[in-house]
Design a protein around this motif. Structure first.
Motif, PDB file in Angstrom:
ATOM      1  N   UNK A 206       0.826  -1.208   0.000  1.00  0.00           N
ATOM      2  CA  UNK A 206       0.000   0.000   0.000  1.00  0.00           C
ATOM      3  C   UNK A 206       0.860   1.258   0.000  1.00  0.00           C
ATOM      4  N   UNK A 207       1.918   1.259   0.786  1.00  0.00           N
ATOM      5  CA  UNK A 207       2.789   2.436   0.874  1.00  0.00           C
ATOM      6  C   UNK A 207       3.502   2.719  -0.437  1.00  0.00           C
ATOM      7  N   UNK A 208       3.820   1.672  -1.183  1.00  0.00           N
ATOM      8  CA  UNK A 208       4.676   1.819  -2.370  1.00  0.00           C
ATOM      9  C   UNK A 208       3.928   1.558  -3.673  1.00  0.00           C
ATOM     10  N   UNK A 209       2.593   1.391  -3.586  1.00  0.00           N
ATOM     11  CA  UNK A 209       1.812   0.987  -4.763  1.00  0.00           C
ATOM     12  C   UNK A 209       2.397  -0.268  -5.407  1.00  0.00           C
ATOM     13  N   UNK A 210       2.932  -1.137  -4.568  1.00  0.00           N
ATOM     14  CA  UNK A 210       3.459  -2.415  -5.037  1.00  0.00           C
ATOM     15  C   UNK A 210       4.789  -2.340  -5.745  1.00  0.00           C
TER      16      UNK A 210
ATOM     17  N   UNK B 198      10.863 -10.752  -4.282  1.00  0.00           N
ATOM     18  CA  UNK B 198       9.816 -10.032  -5.010  1.00  0.00           C
ATOM     19  C   UNK B 198       8.440 -10.542  -4.573  1.00  0.00           C
ATOM     20  N   UNK B 199       8.463 -11.367  -3.542  1.00  0.00           N
ATOM     21  CA  UNK B 199       7.232 -11.957  -3.036  1.00  0.00           C
ATOM     22  C   UNK B 199       6.876 -11.299  -1.707  1.00  0.00           C
ATOM     23  N   UNK B 200       5.860 -10.476  -1.725  1.00  0.00           N
ATOM     24  CA  UNK B 200       5.340  -9.904  -0.482  1.00  0.00           C
ATOM     25  C   UNK B 200       3.841  -9.697  -0.659  1.00  0.00           C
ATOM     26  N   UNK B 201       3.136  -9.686   0.445  1.00  0.00           N
ATOM     27  CA  UNK B 201       1.669  -9.652   0.384  1.00  0.00           C
ATOM     28  C   UNK B 201       1.189  -8.390  -0.316  1.00  0.00           C
TER      29      UNK B 201
END
Length: 258
Positions: A99-103, A147-150
């Motif tokens: 959310x903070x980084x727009x993915x 590169x895998x994060x919720x």
């Protein structure tokens, strides 16, 4: 020495905030720790994103932002250190980073963790890492790149030539309703046309510089310092009095002519 900011859902009645700070200072006695807030509602990722996202960029580049929100919210027991726009972020793999980084963070490191089911991860894992990064430590040696994060998605505006549909994304302590509708989106679509703002049963036809420009008890709209459209009541609690809250719909309708 970089600044460490601290945001949490720990509240102010227990020892948790002090314990995390003590751990940071034990690892880095010269650390400067700035509290953003510890009154985030428990497990409320959206609220944490709004509060941290509104202020982190005001700190110097290189600042370290420890976000202890829902730190047990990841069943996989993963925790990340990330870099984005020159800032470092530490948090559980609970969706806040996306959310903070727009993915699109610049770097994400899955923190090396030999005890995945820790009782107090903010203290035992994130605090020492914050102290290390604040001293200029290299993020790359903290674990493996991933590169895998919720992934969670921010609410998106719906726009066309005649209207904008947005939503309330935060209710502040004063009851003001902050929306995801921006000054830029309104001015871009308006092209000098008149417009009205609709929420609940209310219709507003003007955006004021501040809430104090209307009489006590009157409802009005204003932009905040992030240029987001806000709804407030002068000397009143808009959320309670209007019966609106997080995710309530807000529409801006544009009319032909000027």
């Amino acid at each position: 020495m970089a600044v460490i900011t601290f945001l949490s859902d720990f509240g102010y009645t227990d020892h948790y905030v002090a314990a995390v700070k003590a751990k940071i200072l034990s690892n880095n006695p010269e650390a400067t720790i700035v509290d953003i807030s510890h009154a985030i509602d428990p497990f409320n990722i959206a609220q944490a994103e709004y509060v941290l996202g509104s202020v982190y960029n005001d700190f110097p580049e290189g600042s370290v932002h420890l976000a202890a929100i829902s730190t047990h919210g990841s069943k996989n027991g993963k925790y990340h250190a990330a870099k984005y726009k020159g800032h470092y972020f530490l948090m559980a793999d609970n969706g806040l980073l996306s959310l903070l980084t727009d993915g699109q963070p610049d770097i994400v490191i899955e923190l090396q963790n030999d005890t995945p089911l820790m009782a107090f991860p903010a203290k035992d894992l994130l605090a020492p890492v914050a102290a290390y990064l604040a001293k200029g430590g290299d993020i790359e040696i903290l674990g493996e790149r991933t590169y895998q994060f919720r992934q969670l998605l921010n609410r998106q505006l719906r726009l066309n030539d005649h209207y904008i549909t947005g939503h309330v994304i935060h209710v502040d302590r004063y009851g003001n309703l902050i929306t995801n509708i921006t000054r830029d989106s309104i001015e871009t679509i308006a092209h000098g046309r008149t417009y009205t703002i609709h929420f609940g049963r209310e219709t507003i036809s003007r955006i004021y510089p501040t809430y104090t420009q209307v009489d006590d008890g009157d409802c009005c709209c204003a932009y905040n310092s992030q240029d987001q459209l806000c709804i407030g009541i002068n000397q009143g609690h808009a959320a309670e009095l209007l019966g609106l809250g997080f995710d309530s719909q807000v529409d801006v309708r544009f009319y032909p002519g000027s």
